[in-house]
Design an enzyme around this catalytic site. Structure first.
Site, PDB file in Angstrom:
ATOM      1  N   GLY A  77       0.825  -1.273   0.103  1.00 38.83           N
ATOM      2  CA  GLY A  77       0.133   0.013  -0.102  1.00 38.83           C
ATOM      3  C   GLY A  77       0.837   1.308  -0.074  1.00 38.83           C
ATOM      4  O   GLY A  77       0.607   2.257  -0.316  1.00 38.83           O
ATOM      5  N   ARG A 114      -1.378  -7.071  13.727  1.00 35.27           N
ATOM      6  CA  ARG A 114      -1.624  -8.103  12.508  1.00 35.27           C
ATOM      7  C   ARG A 114      -1.534  -9.456  13.051  1.00 35.27           C
ATOM      8  O   ARG A 114      -2.271 -10.519  12.642  1.00 35.27           O
ATOM      9  CB  ARG A 114      -0.632  -7.776  11.365  1.00 35.27           C
ATOM     10  N   ALA A 119       7.454  -0.772   7.586  1.00 32.52           N
ATOM     11  CA  ALA A 119       8.217  -1.371   6.529  1.00 32.52           C
ATOM     12  C   ALA A 119       8.938  -0.236   5.454  1.00 32.52           C
ATOM     13  O   ALA A 119       9.970  -0.253   5.611  1.00 32.52           O
ATOM     14  CB  ALA A 119       7.668  -2.397   5.509  1.00 32.52           C
TER      15      ALA A 119
END
Ligand code: ADP
Length: 587
Positions: free
Chosen positions: A177, A414, A568
């Site tokens: 994304g 997550r 990230a």
């Protein structure tokens, strides 16, 4: 007067001839439009034919990923025009896109009444003229970390090359994304959010990884995130939305910048453009295989390319490993964490097979946290691909099970959400949201092709009523209604009494609704090579391996047990830059 008129008409005739020559369109050439089906939809081309010879192919329409498709189109076009033959084999690594483009050209030629040659030709890989090449800095991997490193090293005056084993650049960065966590960023200021700081971001990241990341490295990340984002914005020309942010799970505040188009394509295409400007060669289909060591110092890389050549890339100053993680390497996953076996698909690109870790280990490089492998909770149950459409979760979409009940806080980490999903009936979840939430996230246009693919696979349904949504997936309507009524009440009172949603729940009173089926899929490998604050690779005895740097997902120092969403990009750009700057300084 007569002579003047005669001269004038001659003059006009000459101008017309010149105009024809200038447009390159000889009077006998004709154009034909053809259409094929690519990965994400129709590909339309216009083929110019002159006396049975194909002279040009123009792309008219396509919805493929620009960064991935353009080099493929260029290669096929050049081959077709050179050989005057449209019977071309598909390009490996780009099966659907190349097939669609070739189909489109063949369709146009059919309209031109031309017969297809029986002789099928393959798109040949590029051959290197020199099998040994000398650079200052050699970068392994053309993802976000590799490009960041290469741009910085080049800016500092080094002669740089990027080696990328796949036919196209981008790695996982491209298909992500592209969101980037940046504390105290300019968009927060635009939105009047003043409660963020590098310290708060540091604490969230340490906590998010259960304290298993290296604190002083997380400090470097937190302190350099804002300059990294400003560099992307001002030097690399990456466009970020200036009035919208994401709050991923585990973050105390909204702090993730969103690139235009809501994907990593914005970043990678700008990286590529900057690399072109700086004349940094990017060698695709070129796989690094071994690090060359001389007198205790890394001095280059042995590689091979798709043309079958054995290559040596010498590095006077340093080699930077930026080859990404190992999510696509099931054997390696199982070696470090037997739980992460074949039952999991992956969101990763095929190139993420841990090559850099294996190469570095041969030089006694240290690794850490290898067993921590993250699954992304909301991925396509058929392909494993991450669902970017389902980013509505960050703006109030809820997760429900087959029984129609919520079972986890939607903004949890997550790993927590993934584990919770696996405990539900069938080990899958549904995500439910309405138009109001879709409008807040505002990403339907950017992910239209994902939506269409999900519709075709019957994995998403747009429904006017909750009854219709429940019916589509056989969910008991009474329990779904009861769940939604509770959510509506929590939204009104601003307090989620069941799961303590840390963001903002939105009332789901009004449709239309979207309901999507999803599973967790292997997404990020937190472990990897140990680096120091200068991005130098450390060996098992705690010494620096001279001439060797690493950055990005291939390293293992930041994320601990669990990488927080949006961390990230911050990691790869921050440490990619540091690796590039320091390698360029090496004497
Ligand atoms: P990061 O986010 O750390 O930059 P990415 O997954 O975006 O990681 O990029 C890593 C890139 O490295 C991918 O494009 C992948 O194909 C490439 N790569 C992996 N192994 C090799 C190798 N042995 N030689 C060259 N490139 C490699």
């Amino acid at each position: 007067m007569k002579a003047f008129k005669k001269h004038l008409s001659l003059f006009v005739a000459m101008i017309m001839l010149f105009a024809l020559m200038a447009t390159g369109c000889a009077p006998s050439s004709k154009t034909y439009v053809g259409e094929g089906k690519g990965k994400h939809g129709a590909i339309k081309v216009e083929v110019t034919v002159e006396k049975d010879k194909i002279t040009d192919i123009k792309l008219l329409e396509n919805t493929e990923n620009k960064v991935l498709s353009e080099p493929v189109y260029e290669k096929i076009k050049n081959l077709i025009v050179k050989e005057n033959n449209a019977n071309v084999d598909i390009v490996s690594g780009s099966t659907a896109t190349s097939k669609g483009y070739i189909e489109a050209v063949q369709d146009a030629l059919k309209k031109a009444g031309l017969k297809l040659s029986e002789n099928k030709i393959a798109v040949k890989p590029l051959e290197e003229k020199e099998t040994t090449q000398e650079y200052d800095v050699v970068v392994i991997g053309g993802g976000g970390a590799g490009f960041s490193a290469a741009l910085e090293a080049s800016k500092a005056g080094s002669k740089v090359v990027i080696l990328e084993k796949m036919p196209t650049v981008g790695g996982n960065t491209l298909i992500s994304g592209g969101e980037m966590n940046v504390p105290a960023n300019w968009v927060q200021k635009n939105l009047g959010l003043t409660n963020d700081s590098a310290d708060l971001y540091y604490n969230d990241t340490v906590k998010g990884g259960d304290g298993k990341g290296v604190p002083e490295m997380i400090r470097v990340l937190a302190d350099n995130a804002l300059p990294a984002a400003e560099w992307l914005r001002d030097y690399v020309n990456v466009k970020f939305l200036d009035n919208q942010l994401f709050q991923f799970g585990g973050h105390s505040v909204k702090r993730a910048l969103i690139p235009e188009g809501h994907t990593g394509a914005e970043m990678i295409s700008k990286f590529q453009a900057k690399a072109d400007e700086l004349k940094i060669p990017v060698k695709v289909e070129t796989k690094a295989e071994e690090l060359l060591l001389e007198n205790g110092r890394v001095v280059g890389v042995k590689a091979s390319n798709a043309a079958g050549q054995a290559l040596t890339f010498k590095a006077k100053k340093g080699v930077i490993i930026a080859s990404g993680g190992f999510g696509s390497n099931v054997e390696m996953r199982k070696k470090y964490n037997p739980e992460m076996d074949e039952k999991y698909l992956t969101t990763d690109t095929h190139g993420t097979t841990g090559d850099g870790i294996v190469m570095a280990e041969k030089l006694n490089a240290n690794t850490m946290n290898m067993e921590y492998i993250q699954t992304y909770p909301i991925a396509n149950p058929v392909t494993g691909v991450i669902s970017l459409l389902a980013d509505t979760r960050f703006d109030g979409a809820i997760l429900i099970n087959q029984e129609g009940n919520r079972f986890v806080e939607e903004l949890e980490r997550r790993d927590v959400i993934s584990k919770a999903i696996l405990k539900q009936t069938g080990a899958y979840t549904y995500q439910l949201w309405n138009q109001e939430i879709a409008d807040i996230t505002n990403n339907m246009d950017s992910h239209k092709s994902e939506y269409e693919e999900l519709v075709e696979q019957k994995l998403i349904h747009k429904a006017d009523t909750l009854e219709e949504a429940a019916n589509f997936f056989n969910i008991p309507i009474d329990s779904l209604k009861a769940t939604v009524e509770k959510v509506n009440e929590f939204a009104k009172n601003g307090k989620d009494l069941d799961f303590n949603h840390r963001g903002k729940l939105i009332s789901l009173e009004k449709g239309p609704y979207y309901i999507q089926k999803a599973v967790p899929s292997v997404h990020h490998t937190m472990g990897g090579i140990v680096i120091d604050k200068d991005a130098r690779v450390m060996d098992k005895d705690g010494n620096v391996i001279k001439g060797l740097y690493a950055a990005g997902e291939v390293t293992g120092v930041i994320h601990g047990t669990n990488r927080l969403g949006g961390n990230a990009i911050t990691d790869i750009v921050t440490f990619g830059r540091i690796a590039g700057q320091n390698a360029a300084e090496e004497k």
